[in-house]
Design an enzyme around this catalytic site. Structure first.
Site, mmCIF file in Angstrom:
data_model
loop_
_atom_site.group_PDB
_atom_site.id
_atom_site.type_symbol
_atom_site.label_atom_id
_atom_site.label_comp_id
_atom_site.label_asym_id
_atom_site.label_seq_id
_atom_site.Cartn_x
_atom_site.Cartn_y
_atom_site.Cartn_z
ATOM 1 C CD GLU A 96 -3.163 0.655 0.345
ATOM 2 O OE1 GLU A 96 -2.455 1.319 0.207
ATOM 3 O OE2 GLU A 96 -4.389 1.079 0.785
ATOM 4 C CG ASP A 97 -0.812 4.662 -2.187
ATOM 5 O OD1 ASP A 97 -1.416 3.912 -1.141
ATOM 6 O OD2 ASP A 97 -1.104 5.317 -2.174
ATOM 7 C CG ASP A 100 -5.745 9.309 6.087
ATOM 8 O OD1 ASP A 100 -5.148 9.476 7.230
ATOM 9 O OD2 ASP A 100 -6.444 9.479 5.557
ATOM 10 C CE LYS A 128 -2.571 11.352 5.947
ATOM 11 N NZ LYS A 128 -2.796 11.906 4.744
ATOM 12 C CG PHE A 149 -3.455 15.477 0.454
ATOM 13 C CD1 PHE A 149 -3.566 14.255 1.487
ATOM 14 C CD2 PHE A 149 -3.198 15.701 -0.180
ATOM 15 C CE1 PHE A 149 -4.879 13.788 0.209
ATOM 16 C CE2 PHE A 149 -3.740 14.175 -1.035
ATOM 17 C CZ PHE A 149 -4.421 13.144 -0.771
ATOM 18 C CG ASP A 156 -3.375 10.601 -6.528
ATOM 19 O OD1 ASP A 156 -3.531 9.864 -5.491
ATOM 20 O OD2 ASP A 156 -5.176 10.987 -7.190
ATOM 21 N NE ARG A 162 -1.814 8.389 -8.835
ATOM 22 C CZ ARG A 162 -2.662 7.738 -8.954
ATOM 23 N NH1 ARG A 162 -1.840 7.428 -7.601
ATOM 24 N NH2 ARG A 162 -4.016 7.727 -8.599
HETATM 25 P P1 IMP Z 1 -8.232 4.952 4.161
HETATM 26 O O1 IMP Z 1 -6.551 4.125 4.566
HETATM 27 O O2 IMP Z 1 -8.887 3.612 3.603
HETATM 28 O O3 IMP Z 1 -7.990 5.932 4.293
HETATM 29 O O4 IMP Z 1 -7.064 5.148 2.652
HETATM 30 C C1 IMP Z 1 -5.739 5.203 2.300
HETATM 31 C C2 IMP Z 1 -5.969 6.252 0.739
HETATM 32 O O5 IMP Z 1 -6.323 7.024 0.634
HETATM 33 C C3 IMP Z 1 -4.317 5.509 0.623
HETATM 34 O O6 IMP Z 1 -4.387 4.336 0.035
HETATM 35 C C4 IMP Z 1 -4.581 6.760 -0.801
HETATM 36 O O7 IMP Z 1 -4.661 6.549 -1.884
HETATM 37 C C5 IMP Z 1 -4.748 7.833 -0.251
HETATM 38 N N1 IMP Z 1 -4.470 8.861 0.791
HETATM 39 C C6 IMP Z 1 -4.838 9.143 2.533
HETATM 40 N N2 IMP Z 1 -4.028 9.782 2.557
HETATM 41 C C7 IMP Z 1 -2.820 10.276 1.339
HETATM 42 C C8 IMP Z 1 -2.299 11.413 1.255
HETATM 43 O O8 IMP Z 1 -1.931 11.675 2.046
HETATM 44 N N3 IMP Z 1 -2.533 11.703 0.287
HETATM 45 C C9 IMP Z 1 -2.474 10.848 -1.244
HETATM 46 N N4 IMP Z 1 -3.290 10.000 -0.712
HETATM 47 C C10 IMP Z 1 -3.784 9.346 -0.066
HETATM 48 MG MG MG Z 2 -5.374 7.191 -3.385
#
Ligand code: IMP
Ligand code: MG
Length: 171
Positions: A96-97, A100, A128, A149, A156, A162
């Site tokens: 994963e990137d 959050d 994060k 962010f 992105d 990206r």
């Molecule tokens: P979550 O953990 O379900 O809230 O979502 C995670 C996804 O939200 C990640 O895989 C990213 O694609 C996107 N995301 C969350 N925070 C950021 C950020 O700071 N920059 C870019 N994408 C983010």
């Molecule tokens: Mg994304």
């Protein structure tokens, strides 16, 4: 991009990837490893990570559709691209990137635990924690960053940035 501040240089990222890859190489030796990249954000991280891991492995990608805003996930998730590989009895490592809220990851771990994989673990470039909503823990974490962010190195904002080699926070 009007105002941006570098938070992780490409050199820092590459150095940390080597460390994570060393751990993954030790942990998965002799096992049927599958790296499963979560598109689109993880494509650059996966490309560097897989070349730093000294093991045979299969590589595939998935894509998640979540109904949310540009910057936040809603938790209603489906796979808009499923893996093509047979994951039965494999050791799946989701790449994963960013984690959050954790909603995406919690859903993915549950989904792949129910598809016959022998194990499902998670490697994320950035953890994060500020907006975490569900109790989900990544097994391999590149960097823990509290707020902001982030863009660049695959990440992105509205599909831009990206391609930047380092990671920046937008102000
Ligand atoms: P979550 O953990 O379900 O809230 O979502 C995670 C996804 O939200 C990640 O895989 C990213 O694609 C996107 N995301 C969350 N925070 C950021 C950020 O700071 N920059 C870019 N994408 C983010
Ligand atoms: Mg994304």
């Amino acid at each position: 991009m009007t105002h941006r501040k570098e938070v992780l240089s490409n050199e820092q990222i590459q150095q940390r990837i080597q460390e994570i890859a060393t751990d993954i190489t030790a942990d998965y030796r002799g096992k049927k490893l599958v790296l499963l990249g979560v598109l689109n954000g993880a494509f650059i991280f996966l490309a560097d990570l897989c070349r730093a891991i000294d093991l045979d492995m299969e590589i595939d990608f998935i894509r998640v559709a979540s109904y949310g805003t540009e910057t936040e996930t809603s938790g209603t998730i489906t796979l808009s691209k499923k893996p093509e590989l047979n994951l039965k009895d494999k050791e799946v490592l989701l790449v994963e990137d960013i984690v959050d809220t954790g909603l995406t990851l919690a859903w993915l771990v549950e989904y792949f635990n129910n598809c016959g994989a022998h194990s499902v673990k998670v490697c994320t470039l950035v953890d994060k924690q500020e907006r975490r909503e569900v109790d989900v823990v990544a097994d391999y974490v590149g960097f823990s960053i509290n707020k902001g962010f982030l863009v660049g190195y695959g990440l992105d904002q509205a599909e831009l940035y990206r391609n930047l080699p380092s990671i920046y926070t937008l102000k």
